[in-house]
Design a protein around this motif. Structure first.
Motif, PDB file in Angstrom:
ATOM      1  N   ARG A   2      30.378  50.989 -10.242  1.00  0.00           N
ATOM      2  CA  ARG A   2      31.960  50.809 -10.762  1.00  0.00           C
ATOM      3  C   ARG A   2      32.133  51.939 -10.698  1.00  0.00           C
ATOM      4  NH1 ARG A   2      33.011  46.907 -16.182  1.00  0.00           N
ATOM      5  NH2 ARG A   2      32.209  45.262 -15.515  1.00  0.00           N
ATOM      6  N   GLU A   3      33.144  51.886  -9.908  1.00  0.00           N
ATOM      7  CA  GLU A   3      34.324  53.241  -9.843  1.00  0.00           C
ATOM      8  C   GLU A   3      34.380  54.227 -11.398  1.00  0.00           C
ATOM      9  OE1 GLU A   3      36.340  55.056  -6.389  1.00  0.00           O
ATOM     10  OE2 GLU A   3      35.447  52.576  -5.943  1.00  0.00           O
ATOM     11  N   GLY A   4      34.549  54.994 -11.751  1.00  0.00           N
ATOM     12  CA  GLY A   4      35.570  55.533 -12.662  1.00  0.00           C
ATOM     13  C   GLY A   4      36.637  55.557 -13.035  1.00  0.00           C
ATOM     14  N   ILE A   5      37.127  56.596 -13.589  1.00  0.00           N
ATOM     15  CA  ILE A   5      38.660  57.257 -13.587  1.00  0.00           C
ATOM     16  C   ILE A   5      39.463  57.388 -12.318  1.00  0.00           C
ATOM     17  CG2 ILE A   5      40.534  57.879 -14.732  1.00  0.00           C
ATOM     18  CD1 ILE A   5      39.240  57.093 -17.284  1.00  0.00           C
ATOM     19  N   ARG A   6      39.601  57.425 -11.535  1.00  0.00           N
ATOM     20  CA  ARG A   6      40.589  58.524 -10.580  1.00  0.00           C
ATOM     21  C   ARG A   6      41.346  58.586 -10.597  1.00  0.00           C
ATOM     22  NH1 ARG A   6      39.247  54.232  -5.944  1.00  0.00           N
ATOM     23  NH2 ARG A   6      39.739  52.788  -6.996  1.00  0.00           N
ATOM     24  N   ARG A   7      41.602  60.182  -9.028  1.00  0.00           N
ATOM     25  CA  ARG A   7      42.572  60.550  -9.293  1.00  0.00           C
ATOM     26  C   ARG A   7      43.960  59.607  -9.180  1.00  0.00           C
ATOM     27  NH1 ARG A   7      43.285  64.806  -5.619  1.00  0.00           N
ATOM     28  NH2 ARG A   7      42.468  64.275  -4.240  1.00  0.00           N
ATOM     29  N   CYS A   8      45.194  60.161  -9.780  1.00  0.00           N
ATOM     30  CA  CYS A   8      46.295  59.530  -8.537  1.00  0.00           C
ATOM     31  C   CYS A   8      46.342  59.317  -7.279  1.00  0.00           C
ATOM     32  CB  CYS A   8      47.779  60.081  -9.840  1.00  0.00           C
ATOM     33  SG  CYS A   8      49.135  59.474  -7.939  1.00  0.00           S
ATOM     34  N   GLN A   9      46.525  59.897  -6.989  1.00  0.00           N
ATOM     35  CA  GLN A   9      45.809  60.275  -5.212  1.00  0.00           C
ATOM     36  C   GLN A   9      44.951  59.797  -4.851  1.00  0.00           C
ATOM     37  OE1 GLN A   9      46.062  63.197  -7.568  1.00  0.00           O
ATOM     38  NE2 GLN A   9      46.505  64.595  -6.176  1.00  0.00           N
ATOM     39  N   ASP A  10      44.096  59.379  -5.724  1.00  0.00           N
ATOM     40  CA  ASP A  10      42.907  58.600  -5.007  1.00  0.00           C
ATOM     41  C   ASP A  10      42.916  56.976  -5.082  1.00  0.00           C
ATOM     42  OD1 ASP A  10      41.801  60.970  -4.216  1.00  0.00           O
ATOM     43  OD2 ASP A  10      40.532  61.325  -5.729  1.00  0.00           O
ATOM     44  N   LEU A  11      44.535  55.787  -5.999  1.00  0.00           N
ATOM     45  CA  LEU A  11      44.315  54.698  -6.165  1.00  0.00           C
ATOM     46  C   LEU A  11      44.530  54.036  -5.357  1.00  0.00           C
ATOM     47  CD1 LEU A  11      45.195  55.492  -9.852  1.00  0.00           C
ATOM     48  CD2 LEU A  11      42.871  54.712  -9.040  1.00  0.00           C
ATOM     49  N   ARG A  31      42.221  64.201 -24.306  1.00  0.00           N
ATOM     50  CA  ARG A  31      41.737  65.387 -23.789  1.00  0.00           C
ATOM     51  C   ARG A  31      41.059  65.586 -22.860  1.00  0.00           C
ATOM     52  NH1 ARG A  31      37.028  68.705 -25.194  1.00  0.00           N
ATOM     53  NH2 ARG A  31      37.825  70.820 -25.253  1.00  0.00           N
ATOM     54  N   TRP A  32      41.276  66.614 -21.900  1.00  0.00           N
ATOM     55  CA  TRP A  32      40.125  66.363 -20.679  1.00  0.00           C
ATOM     56  C   TRP A  32      39.593  67.057 -20.909  1.00  0.00           C
ATOM     57  CZ3 TRP A  32      42.591  66.856 -15.558  1.00  0.00           C
ATOM     58  CH2 TRP A  32      44.225  65.689 -15.490  1.00  0.00           C
ATOM     59  N   CYS A  38      38.830  64.245 -16.262  1.00  0.00           N
ATOM     60  CA  CYS A  38      39.548  63.414 -17.476  1.00  0.00           C
ATOM     61  C   CYS A  38      38.118  62.785 -18.195  1.00  0.00           C
ATOM     62  CB  CYS A  38      40.968  62.837 -17.683  1.00  0.00           C
ATOM     63  SG  CYS A  38      40.686  61.539 -17.261  1.00  0.00           S
ATOM     64  N   ASP A  39      36.990  62.567 -17.478  1.00  0.00           N
ATOM     65  CA  ASP A  39      36.105  61.741 -17.763  1.00  0.00           C
ATOM     66  C   ASP A  39      34.611  62.600 -17.682  1.00  0.00           C
ATOM     67  OD1 ASP A  39      34.723  59.115 -19.590  1.00  0.00           O
ATOM     68  OD2 ASP A  39      35.803  58.173 -17.846  1.00  0.00           O
ATOM     69  N   VAL A  40      33.770  61.790 -18.808  1.00  0.00           N
ATOM     70  CA  VAL A  40      32.656  62.365 -18.366  1.00  0.00           C
ATOM     71  C   VAL A  40      31.848  61.096 -18.711  1.00  0.00           C
ATOM     72  CG1 VAL A  40      31.937  62.770 -20.522  1.00  0.00           C
ATOM     73  CG2 VAL A  40      30.709  63.748 -19.028  1.00  0.00           C
ATOM     74  N   ARG A  41      30.753  60.625 -17.189  1.00  0.00           N
ATOM     75  CA  ARG A  41      29.856  59.514 -17.255  1.00  0.00           C
ATOM     76  C   ARG A  41      28.699  59.901 -18.251  1.00  0.00           C
ATOM     77  NH1 ARG A  41      30.579  56.262 -12.273  1.00  0.00           N
ATOM     78  NH2 ARG A  41      32.923  57.449 -11.622  1.00  0.00           N
ATOM     79  N   THR A  42      28.016  58.950 -19.012  1.00  0.00           N
ATOM     80  CA  THR A  42      26.327  59.055 -19.404  1.00  0.00           C
ATOM     81  C   THR A  42      25.858  58.186 -18.782  1.00  0.00           C
ATOM     82  OG1 THR A  42      27.661  58.354 -21.519  1.00  0.00           O
ATOM     83  CG2 THR A  42      27.667  61.101 -21.464  1.00  0.00           C
ATOM     84  N   GLU A  43      24.829  58.361 -19.789  1.00  0.00           N
ATOM     85  CA  GLU A  43      23.629  57.435 -19.702  1.00  0.00           C
ATOM     86  C   GLU A  43      24.262  55.503 -20.516  1.00  0.00           C
ATOM     87  OE1 GLU A  43      19.345  56.315 -20.700  1.00  0.00           O
ATOM     88  OE2 GLU A  43      19.461  58.378 -19.259  1.00  0.00           O
ATOM     89  N   LEU A  49      32.785  57.731 -20.737  1.00  0.00           N
ATOM     90  CA  LEU A  49      32.990  57.486 -21.771  1.00  0.00           C
ATOM     91  C   LEU A  49      34.384  57.525 -21.781  1.00  0.00           C
ATOM     92  CD1 LEU A  49      32.263  57.871 -25.059  1.00  0.00           C
ATOM     93  CD2 LEU A  49      33.274  60.263 -24.639  1.00  0.00           C
ATOM     94  N   ARG A  50      35.400  57.391 -22.196  1.00  0.00           N
ATOM     95  CA  ARG A  50      37.378  57.974 -22.177  1.00  0.00           C
ATOM     96  C   ARG A  50      37.509  56.335 -21.060  1.00  0.00           C
ATOM     97  NH1 ARG A  50      37.300  61.142 -24.962  1.00  0.00           N
ATOM     98  NH2 ARG A  50      38.178  63.683 -24.470  1.00  0.00           N
ATOM     99  N   LEU A  51      37.294  56.186 -20.134  1.00  0.00           N
ATOM    100  CA  LEU A  51      36.860  54.337 -19.847  1.00  0.00           C
ATOM    101  C   LEU A  51      36.448  53.335 -20.358  1.00  0.00           C
ATOM    102  CD1 LEU A  51      38.874  53.070 -16.959  1.00  0.00           C
ATOM    103  CD2 LEU A  51      36.730  53.195 -15.698  1.00  0.00           C
ATOM    104  N   SER A  52      35.291  53.561 -21.140  1.00  0.00           N
ATOM    105  CA  SER A  52      35.421  52.641 -21.983  1.00  0.00           C
ATOM    106  C   SER A  52      35.351  52.404 -22.801  1.00  0.00           C
ATOM    107  CB  SER A  52      33.452  53.157 -21.793  1.00  0.00           C
ATOM    108  OG  SER A  52      32.196  53.248 -20.840  1.00  0.00           O
TER     109      SER A  52
END
Length: 136
Positions: A2-11, A31-32, A38-43, A49-52
């Motif tokens: 899955r893709e995470g949060i993307r920039r406005c221009q990339d949607l 907070r970015w 604005c988000d960070v992926r972790t295991e 984290l933000r999207l989830s």
């Protein structure tokens, strides 16, 4: 994956809703994680984290899982009303995905806004305080 949060221009265009048709408008302030993301992926949070956490909160309020939740009868009724929107009438303003952003390419180089994106961003920026204060 899955893709995470993307920039406005990339949607895709289909990612943007019509506020005149929205039953609910949700303005998200956050907070970015750094200058370009604005988000960070972790295991634990492979989509970010933000999207989830945001999806979990929206699911809590705007899906059938929200029915019956709440401490008071009024809050339970309010949650029930939200739950039956099925998500289709909820429009979310999330700055990173709603306004053109400066980005970072996979090689670490900066991806600037185009002149048109910069113009749009500068036009919207003075109104951000109104968004965040009128829709807390």
């Amino acid at each position: 994956s899955r893709e995470g949060i993307r920039r406005c221009q990339d949607l895709p265009e289909s990612a943007f809703g019509d506020p005149t048709k929205a039953r609910y408008l949700v303005i998200v302030s956050h907070r970015w994680m750094d200058r370009y993301n604005c988000d960070v992926r972790t295991e634990e949070f492979p989509e970010g984290l933000r999207l989830s956490t945001m999806v979990k909160r929206f699911d809590h309020f705007f899906s059938i899982s929200g029915v019956g939740r709440g401490r008071t009868l009024r809050e339970k009724r309010w949650r029930c009303n939200f739950a039956f929107t099925s998500g289709s009438d909820v429009l979310v303003f999330f700055d990173f995905m709603s306004l053109p952003q400066i980005g970072q390419a996979p090689d670490g180089s900066v991806v600037e806004r185009t002149p048109m994106e910069t113009l749009l961003f500068q036009e919207c920026l003075p109104s951000m305080g109104v968004l965040y204060s009128m829709f807390p």
